[in-house]
Design an enzyme around this catalytic site. Sequence first.
Site, mmCIF file in Angstrom:
data_model
loop_
_atom_site.group_PDB
_atom_site.id
_atom_site.type_symbol
_atom_site.label_atom_id
_atom_site.label_comp_id
_atom_site.label_asym_id
_atom_site.label_seq_id
_atom_site.Cartn_x
_atom_site.Cartn_y
_atom_site.Cartn_z
ATOM 1 N N LYS A 140 88.657 90.571 -1.761
ATOM 2 C CA LYS A 140 89.533 90.060 -0.703
ATOM 3 C C LYS A 140 89.779 91.180 0.293
ATOM 4 O O LYS A 140 90.270 92.254 -0.069
ATOM 5 C CB LYS A 140 90.852 89.580 -1.308
ATOM 6 C CG LYS A 140 91.810 88.930 -0.313
ATOM 7 C CD LYS A 140 93.024 88.361 -1.057
ATOM 8 C CE LYS A 140 93.944 87.574 -0.149
ATOM 9 N NZ LYS A 140 95.081 86.974 -0.885
ATOM 10 N N ASP A 191 96.194 84.423 -4.831
ATOM 11 C CA ASP A 191 96.861 84.527 -3.527
ATOM 12 C C ASP A 191 98.358 84.741 -3.706
ATOM 13 O O ASP A 191 99.186 83.923 -3.289
ATOM 14 C CB ASP A 191 96.592 83.284 -2.684
ATOM 15 C CG ASP A 191 96.736 83.566 -1.185
ATOM 16 O OD1 ASP A 191 96.971 84.733 -0.836
ATOM 17 O OD2 ASP A 191 96.624 82.621 -0.381
ATOM 18 N N ASP A 209 103.379 80.570 -2.522
ATOM 19 C CA ASP A 209 102.453 79.735 -1.748
ATOM 20 C C ASP A 209 101.767 78.788 -2.731
ATOM 21 O O ASP A 209 100.551 78.791 -2.884
ATOM 22 C CB ASP A 209 101.426 80.599 -1.014
ATOM 23 C CG ASP A 209 100.624 79.804 0.015
ATOM 24 O OD1 ASP A 209 101.006 78.656 0.314
ATOM 25 O OD2 ASP A 209 99.609 80.332 0.507
ATOM 26 N N ASN A 269 95.393 77.514 -4.592
ATOM 27 C CA ASN A 269 95.853 78.762 -5.209
ATOM 28 C C ASN A 269 96.137 78.646 -6.701
ATOM 29 O O ASN A 269 96.498 79.633 -7.341
ATOM 30 C CB ASN A 269 97.123 79.259 -4.504
ATOM 31 C CG ASN A 269 96.855 79.661 -3.072
ATOM 32 O OD1 ASN A 269 95.734 79.984 -2.709
ATOM 33 N ND2 ASN A 269 97.892 79.615 -2.247
#
Length: 261
Positions: A37, A197, A179, A184
């Site tokens: 990432k 995430d 989130d 996710n």
Amino acid sequence: MQLPEKIHALISDEAYQVDGIGMSEASIFIFEDKVLKIQERNIESENEFQMLTWLGERLPVPQVYAYESMGDKVYLLMSKCGGRMTCAPEYMQDPAMLVKVLASGLKRLWQVDVSACPSDCRLKNKLAQARYQVEHGLVDMDNVEPDTFGPDGFKNPEALLQWLCDHQPEEEPVLSHGDYCLPNIFGAGNEVSGYIDLGRAGIADKWCDIALCYRSLSHNYSGRYHGQEYSGYDDLLLFQELGIEPDWEKIRYYILLDELF
């Protein structure tokens, strides 16, 4: 792709695919057994590394192999989660199984002892971050609910921020993903198998995750993200699986708060 030396050594010349499912501005590269990432260095990128490290022995989260910086970017190399994203067709076609996974994922978060949690995302801190977003013009006005702003909504992000400050609900602090959306959360059968995430993870009101999960379910079933609508979903399924009554005021509050991020 130019990479920090340590990251390059760990992935060598392995084949990869570019992930385009999530809404994140990060670049995601998926290898056979690893994920890279790459994103801007900011509060969320640093918090994600911190929370992955802290949660490593508490929940099924990716194992961090390396976390490096180069220029204004940070590079997070981690293991892949087992299972499938909960927005995968096999889950979307079976709403009852899908909400079992999502509810079990929420309950696992709530069971974690947060006394030593390194991240505090309760409203005092979250609203301060929201103020920074608004004052620096960082609110993405192209990615908001259609009725949040305009004739039937708030005049602008400043007005929404003021409303959020004036209408803060009483909080029920738990470990929050921050989130909690379908891409996710990973599942294997009826159980959660992974959380990804985690840049917004920390201590927060339990209704923050419930609200964003509710919104994500509605959007995915309406075909907003993948262009395909699915049938058989009922808005109350999630609450039935959690064994709680929906608090619509809190759900609205946390969806509106998320509009500023």
